[in-house]
Design a protein around this motif. Structure first.
Motif, short mmCIF file in Angstrom:
data_model
loop_
_atom_site.label_atom_id
_atom_site.label_comp_id
_atom_site.label_asym_id
_atom_site.label_seq_id
_atom_site.Cartn_x
_atom_site.Cartn_y
_atom_site.Cartn_z
N CYS A 1 0.84 -1.22 0.00
CA CYS A 1 0.00 0.00 0.00
C CYS A 1 0.87 1.26 0.00
O CYS A 1 0.62 2.20 -0.75
CB CYS A 1 -0.91 0.02 1.23
SG CYS A 1 -2.26 -1.14 1.14
N LEU A 2 1.89 1.27 0.85
CA LEU A 2 2.72 2.47 0.99
C LEU A 2 3.62 2.67 -0.24
O LEU A 2 3.85 3.80 -0.68
CB LEU A 2 3.56 2.39 2.27
CG LEU A 2 2.78 2.28 3.57
CD1 LEU A 2 3.72 2.23 4.77
CD2 LEU A 2 1.79 3.42 3.73
N ALA A 3 4.10 1.55 -0.80
CA ALA A 3 5.04 1.67 -1.92
C ALA A 3 4.32 1.90 -3.25
O ALA A 3 4.79 2.66 -4.10
CB ALA A 3 5.91 0.41 -2.01
N ASN A 4 3.16 1.25 -3.43
CA ASN A 4 2.56 1.23 -4.78
C ASN A 4 1.15 1.78 -4.90
O ASN A 4 0.63 1.92 -6.00
CB ASN A 4 2.53 -0.22 -5.29
CG ASN A 4 3.88 -0.91 -5.14
OD1 ASN A 4 4.91 -0.34 -5.49
ND2 ASN A 4 3.88 -2.12 -4.59
N ARG A 5 0.48 2.01 -3.77
CA ARG A 5 -0.93 2.39 -3.88
C ARG A 5 -1.25 3.70 -3.17
O ARG A 5 -2.40 4.00 -2.89
CB ARG A 5 -1.81 1.27 -3.27
CG ARG A 5 -1.78 -0.04 -4.04
CD ARG A 5 -2.54 0.09 -5.34
NE ARG A 5 -2.53 -1.14 -6.13
CZ ARG A 5 -1.66 -1.39 -7.10
NH1 ARG A 5 -0.73 -0.51 -7.42
NH2 ARG A 5 -1.72 -2.52 -7.79
N MET A 6 -0.22 4.47 -2.86
CA MET A 6 -0.44 5.71 -2.11
C MET A 6 -0.21 6.92 -3.00
O MET A 6 0.77 7.00 -3.72
CB MET A 6 0.52 5.76 -0.91
CG MET A 6 0.35 6.98 -0.03
SD MET A 6 1.30 6.87 1.50
CE MET A 6 2.93 7.27 0.91
N ASN A 7 -1.16 7.86 -2.95
CA ASN A 7 -1.01 9.13 -3.66
C ASN A 7 -1.17 10.25 -2.65
O ASN A 7 -2.11 10.24 -1.86
CB ASN A 7 -2.10 9.30 -4.73
CG ASN A 7 -2.02 8.21 -5.78
OD1 ASN A 7 -2.90 7.38 -5.85
ND2 ASN A 7 -0.97 8.21 -6.54
N ILE A 8 -0.27 11.21 -2.71
CA ILE A 8 -0.37 12.37 -1.81
C ILE A 8 -0.31 13.65 -2.62
O ILE A 8 0.58 13.80 -3.46
CB ILE A 8 0.76 12.34 -0.75
CG1 ILE A 8 0.49 11.17 0.23
CG2 ILE A 8 0.82 13.66 0.02
CD1 ILE A 8 1.54 10.98 1.28
N ASN A 9 -1.29 14.52 -2.39
CA ASN A 9 -1.27 15.84 -3.01
C ASN A 9 -0.78 16.82 -1.95
O ASN A 9 -1.52 17.16 -1.02
CB ASN A 9 -2.67 16.21 -3.51
CG ASN A 9 -2.68 17.57 -4.20
OD1 ASN A 9 -2.05 18.52 -3.73
ND2 ASN A 9 -3.40 17.66 -5.30
N GLU A 10 0.47 17.21 -2.08
CA GLU A 10 1.10 18.05 -1.05
C GLU A 10 0.44 19.41 -0.92
O GLU A 10 0.29 19.93 0.18
CB GLU A 10 2.58 18.23 -1.35
CG GLU A 10 3.35 16.92 -1.24
CD GLU A 10 4.83 17.15 -0.99
OE1 GLU A 10 5.23 18.27 -0.71
OE2 GLU A 10 5.58 16.15 -1.11
N GLU A 11 0.04 19.98 -2.05
CA GLU A 11 -0.56 21.31 -2.02
C GLU A 11 -1.86 21.32 -1.22
O GLU A 11 -2.12 22.21 -0.42
CB GLU A 11 -0.90 21.74 -3.44
CG GLU A 11 -0.04 22.88 -3.96
CD GLU A 11 -0.15 22.95 -5.46
OE1 GLU A 11 -1.23 23.37 -5.93
OE2 GLU A 11 0.80 22.54 -6.14
N LEU A 12 -2.69 20.28 -1.44
CA LEU A 12 -3.98 20.22 -0.76
C LEU A 12 -3.88 19.60 0.63
O LEU A 12 -4.75 19.79 1.47
CB LEU A 12 -4.96 19.39 -1.59
CG LEU A 12 -5.38 19.98 -2.94
CD1 LEU A 12 -6.10 18.93 -3.77
CD2 LEU A 12 -6.29 21.19 -2.73
N GLY A 13 -2.84 18.82 0.86
CA GLY A 13 -2.73 18.10 2.13
C GLY A 13 -3.68 16.91 2.19
O GLY A 13 -4.26 16.61 3.24
N ILE A 14 -3.86 16.27 1.03
CA ILE A 14 -4.78 15.12 0.97
C ILE A 14 -3.99 13.88 0.56
O ILE A 14 -3.16 13.93 -0.35
CB ILE A 14 -5.92 15.36 -0.04
CG1 ILE A 14 -6.74 16.60 0.36
CG2 ILE A 14 -6.83 14.14 -0.14
CD1 ILE A 14 -7.86 16.93 -0.62
N GLY A 15 -4.28 12.76 1.23
CA GLY A 15 -3.63 11.50 0.90
C GLY A 15 -4.65 10.42 0.62
O GLY A 15 -5.76 10.45 1.17
N LEU A 16 -4.28 9.48 -0.25
CA LEU A 16 -5.20 8.41 -0.62
C LEU A 16 -4.43 7.10 -0.81
O LEU A 16 -3.33 7.10 -1.35
CB LEU A 16 -5.92 8.80 -1.92
CG LEU A 16 -6.96 7.85 -2.51
CD1 LEU A 16 -8.01 8.67 -3.27
CD2 LEU A 16 -6.35 6.84 -3.48
#
Ligand code: 5GP
Ligand code: MN
Length: 332
Positions: A220-235
């Motif tokens: 999950c952490l290596a291949n399935r995580m997306n983080i939008n730094e500007e918005l402060g949102i992670g998925l």
């Protein structure tokens, strides 16, 4: 909404057929509150059955009496018959009958049973005869402790009941990370005075992961995580194929969403999974961001201000796209 406790005291005076119900994918609070009330009411001479819509995670198998519970997914007919027969129905840790699927209809149709709701979610629905609800409470287990006190039954809180209540408190607060209040720490101090072995229980509950679960977390952490730094949102998302490849079972994905909140800039986190019939979302936030509103407005869900969930009937890709479209609105 906490009603006159004398009403409940009268209802549990004489032995009855009692059913205790909690929500799908039961967590530590659902299981702890249910088993605590079962032990208490059985001790009073009632005939009590705990029912959960779906199976419980393996790290709660140590809980005494849990194996006698009925699971709707495994024994639907028996569950419905048991609910139809009940004279008293205790609904714990959920706020609306549609959260317990078909069982909700059976509860509604049983007009003879006295119905009790004990819960700490926002907006309890009006289906019960007696409410013991407070959305400021950390957990349903905290409410059960308070309710037993109000009933004048504080002496019953020891042994298994103390262990069960601690289990719900520690899991629903993320080990005292959120939703705490000063009364809660006094409650836990009282449990400790009564002999609670908290570090033993913490090991049973939290330090009991399998190698497979750790490798899934890595994936999950290596291949399935997306983080939008500007918005402060992670998925983090998991597809049907991930479920197959990692042989993911109930409970295996528990807690993965919390890793997103470990990222300093992440204020809103989503864990989105492709289930056999639906796309399921878990949502978490830090501070003044209401994921309850996000879940309610866009994903037919709800829960708490900082921890909610919901679902959608469409493709995984579509739900992920929708999440990125709607979530920024909720960032303050
Ligand atoms: P979790 O993400 O751990 O499954 O759920 C977090 C919180 O959101 C829990 O308090 C749970 O009751 C609530 N929740 C999860 N899924 C749903 C849903 O589909 N509908 C509603 N109303 N609440 C949900
Ligand atoms: Mn809870």
């Amino acid at each position: 909404m906490i009603e006159d406790i004398q009403i409940l005291r009268k209802e549990i005076k004489d032995p009855k057929d009692i059913v205790i119900l909690s929500h799908r994918n039961p967590d530590g609070d659902a299981l702890g509150s249910s088993l605590a009330m079962k032990e208490f009411l059985s001790g009073k001479g009632h005939f009590v059955k705990c029912i959960f819509p779906s199976e419980y995670p393996e790290n709660f198998e140590w809980m005494p009496g849990i194996k006698e519970s009925l699971i709707y997914d495994l024994a639907a007919e028996e569950v419905i018959k048991t609910i139809e027969r009940a004279q008293l129905i205790l609904c714990l840790d959920f706020n609306a009958l549609d959260r317990i699927d078909k069982m909700g209809e059976a509860v509604e149709q049983n007009k003879n049973a006295f119905k009790v709701l004990v819960d700490h979610h926002l907006d309890p629905e009006p289906f019960a005869d007696f409410y013991y609800c407070d959305n400021k409470a950390s957990s349903t287990c905290e409410l059960i402790y308070r309710m037993l006190n109000d009933l004048g039954e504080q002496h019953a809180v020891r042994g298994n009941i103390a262990d069960f209540l601690y289990t719900g408190i520690i899991t629903d607060t993320g080990s005292f990370h959120h939703a705490t209040n000063s009364a809660l720490f006094r409650i836990v101090a009282d449990l400790k005075d009564k002999g609670l072995d908290d570090s033993y229980l913490q090991n049973l509950i939290f330090n009991s992961q399998s190698e497979k679960q750790m490798r899934l977390l890595g994936h999950c952490l290596a291949n399935r995580m997306n983080i939008n730094e500007e918005l402060g949102i992670g998925l983090i998302y998991l597809s049907k194929d991930d479920y197959k490849e990692f042989d993911i079972q109930r409970g295996d994905t528990e807690g993965i969403i919390n890793y997103l909140l470990k990222v300093k800039i992440v204020k809103l986190a989503a864990f989105i999974t492709q289930q056999p019939r639906i796309i399921k979302l878990s949502l978490r936030s830090k501070g003044e961001i209401s994921v309850q509103a996000l879940a309610r407005d866009h994903f037919s869900g709800g829960g708490h201000f900082n921890a909610s969930g919901g679902y959608a009937h469409s493709s995984l890709a579509h739900v992920i796209k929708k999440f990125w479209e709607v979530a920024p609105v909720y960032i303050k």
